[in-house]
Design an enzyme around this catalytic site. Sequence first.
Site, short mmCIF file in Angstrom:
data_model
loop_
_atom_site.label_atom_id
_atom_site.label_comp_id
_atom_site.label_asym_id
_atom_site.label_seq_id
_atom_site.Cartn_x
_atom_site.Cartn_y
_atom_site.Cartn_z
N ASN A 139 0.89 -1.13 0.36
CA ASN A 139 -0.14 0.00 -0.09
C ASN A 139 0.92 1.15 0.01
O ASN A 139 1.87 1.09 0.04
CB ASN A 139 -0.96 -0.02 1.09
CG ASN A 139 -0.35 -0.14 2.43
OD1 ASN A 139 0.77 0.73 2.97
ND2 ASN A 139 -0.59 -1.15 3.18
N ASP A 193 -4.16 -6.66 4.75
CA ASP A 193 -5.28 -7.41 5.27
C ASP A 193 -5.12 -8.95 4.84
O ASP A 193 -5.56 -9.71 5.40
CB ASP A 193 -6.68 -7.10 5.02
CG ASP A 193 -7.22 -5.79 5.53
OD1 ASP A 193 -6.58 -5.47 6.74
OD2 ASP A 193 -7.65 -4.86 5.14
N LYS A 213 9.97 -16.47 -10.43
CA LYS A 213 9.13 -15.55 -10.96
C LYS A 213 8.02 -16.04 -11.88
O LYS A 213 8.19 -16.92 -12.75
CB LYS A 213 9.88 -14.58 -11.87
CG LYS A 213 9.32 -13.38 -12.37
CD LYS A 213 10.28 -12.71 -13.20
CE LYS A 213 9.47 -11.38 -13.86
NZ LYS A 213 10.57 -10.76 -14.87
N PRO A 240 -2.89 -12.03 9.84
CA PRO A 240 -3.23 -11.87 11.44
C PRO A 240 -3.77 -10.55 11.78
O PRO A 240 -3.19 -9.58 11.18
CB PRO A 240 -2.00 -12.38 12.09
CG PRO A 240 -0.95 -12.31 11.14
CD PRO A 240 -1.41 -12.60 9.83
N ILE A 249 -2.94 -7.97 14.13
CA ILE A 249 -1.95 -7.84 15.08
C ILE A 249 -2.64 -6.90 16.38
O ILE A 249 -2.52 -7.21 17.56
CB ILE A 249 -0.77 -7.27 14.72
CG1 ILE A 249 -0.27 -8.08 13.59
CG2 ILE A 249 0.36 -7.04 15.79
CD1 ILE A 249 0.97 -7.58 12.78
N PHE A 262 -4.59 2.54 14.59
CA PHE A 262 -5.03 3.76 13.63
C PHE A 262 -6.00 3.15 12.64
O PHE A 262 -5.99 1.87 12.40
CB PHE A 262 -3.53 3.95 12.81
CG PHE A 262 -2.79 5.22 13.62
CD1 PHE A 262 -2.42 6.13 13.25
CD2 PHE A 262 -2.34 4.82 15.08
CE1 PHE A 262 -1.78 7.02 13.67
CE2 PHE A 262 -1.61 5.73 15.71
CZ PHE A 262 -1.28 6.84 14.95
N LYS A 283 -14.38 0.10 14.74
CA LYS A 283 -12.98 -0.67 14.70
C LYS A 283 -12.81 -0.64 16.17
O LYS A 283 -12.08 -1.77 16.48
CB LYS A 283 -12.34 0.01 13.89
CG LYS A 283 -10.73 -0.68 13.79
CD LYS A 283 -9.82 0.12 12.62
CE LYS A 283 -8.79 -0.45 12.74
NZ LYS A 283 -7.83 -0.10 11.81
N LYS A 287 -11.98 -4.19 17.95
CA LYS A 287 -10.58 -4.74 18.07
C LYS A 287 -10.42 -4.85 19.50
O LYS A 287 -9.53 -5.55 20.07
CB LYS A 287 -9.76 -3.75 17.78
CG LYS A 287 -9.88 -3.39 16.23
CD LYS A 287 -9.61 -4.55 15.40
CE LYS A 287 -9.44 -4.28 13.73
NZ LYS A 287 -8.91 -5.57 12.79
#
Length: 400
Positions: free
Chosen positions: A208, A276, A286, A303, A305, A323, A337, A341
């Site tokens: 990302n 994710d 390759k 996972p 975390i 975050f 969230k 969590k």
Amino acid sequence: MLADKTILLIIGGGIAAYKALELIRRLQDQGAKVTPVLTRAGEEFVTPLSVSALAGQAVHRDLFDLTAEAEMGHIQLSRSADLVVVAPATADLMAKMANGIANDLASTLLLATDTPVLIAPAMNVRMWEHPATQRNLKTLRDDGVQVVGPDEGNMACGEFGPGRLTEPEAILAAIQSKLSDGPLRGKRVVITSGPTHEPIDPVRYIANRSSGAQGTAMARALRDLGADVVFITGPATVRPPEGVEVVPVESALEMESAVQAALPADVAIFAAAVADWRVSSASDRKLKKSKDGLPSLTFAENPDILRSVAQMKTGRPPLVVGFAAETNDVVDNATAKRLRKGCDWIVANDVSPETGIMGGQENAIVLISEHGAEPWPRLAKDEVAERLATRIAETVNSNS
């Protein structure tokens, strides 16, 4: 900043020992008094004369110096400093420290001291990655020893990887943080930062756009308040902060393992943009174009975390901060969230492309806690970090 402070500097054996000479100079520039101890192996790389000339006093080398030992000099040495620094800390020295071995002056001092200890490891990459060294590292962390480095790069042996002694300015920053009277002195903080790279094959990966800038700024701000910071970072585009323990990782699975190894902690902050999903069966070769069409990739969930740490039954950090990078319904999604969590705070922001926040220099966050949503103005990421670090310090100290 280090005026009237005494540093007991133990110089281990390794090619990186030459950097200890620069560290002595930098410590003295800050007003510190340096009491040097040179191991027998260390003498193979730097001379006692060069060390004593820079430190401005005699070098301690021998456990059985009869003059000093008549007054139990090794006990006095071990307790007369404000901080004991081992740089470079070789695999041998770390093993002795972790297992309570005292068969020379350096190891005896380290076993006899009641003074805080900071080590800067340096060794071959294979030695650093060996399970025995990693077990010893965990033992030392659990015993309260602060670790700075090692860095990753080319080594004198011709290999590349983690194991290089971190630069003197970074060791100096860690010493300054350790001896500061900030509100987080003596507190251990674990921070994750940056993206993760999930391999498809040896040359391709899923990632990302996270730069790691906000997590890095957080680590600096907490360090400046006196915290012992373990900074676990994916392959970010910004340089990691100086004066903290940096643990580089690539994938989410590696990050999970590094977090578990870094605990226990007083505060855990999860600023990393962890992927994710990962490719469940990454190719060891390759992938090539073929007449059969596009390759088929099967994904597995990575996972969680943040959730695993926030919901720990025993040993949970007193403050767990997550975050949330959102592109819509920021407050609603982040609030959900936090509950899902089980963390204490969520730092939420809008990372839609038009905001310029992901990869940019500024951030506009909403702090989500049990008290609700608290929007903050758009600020430079360093300012966001300083405000968050101050809030963390106030919260940790009010709960202790």
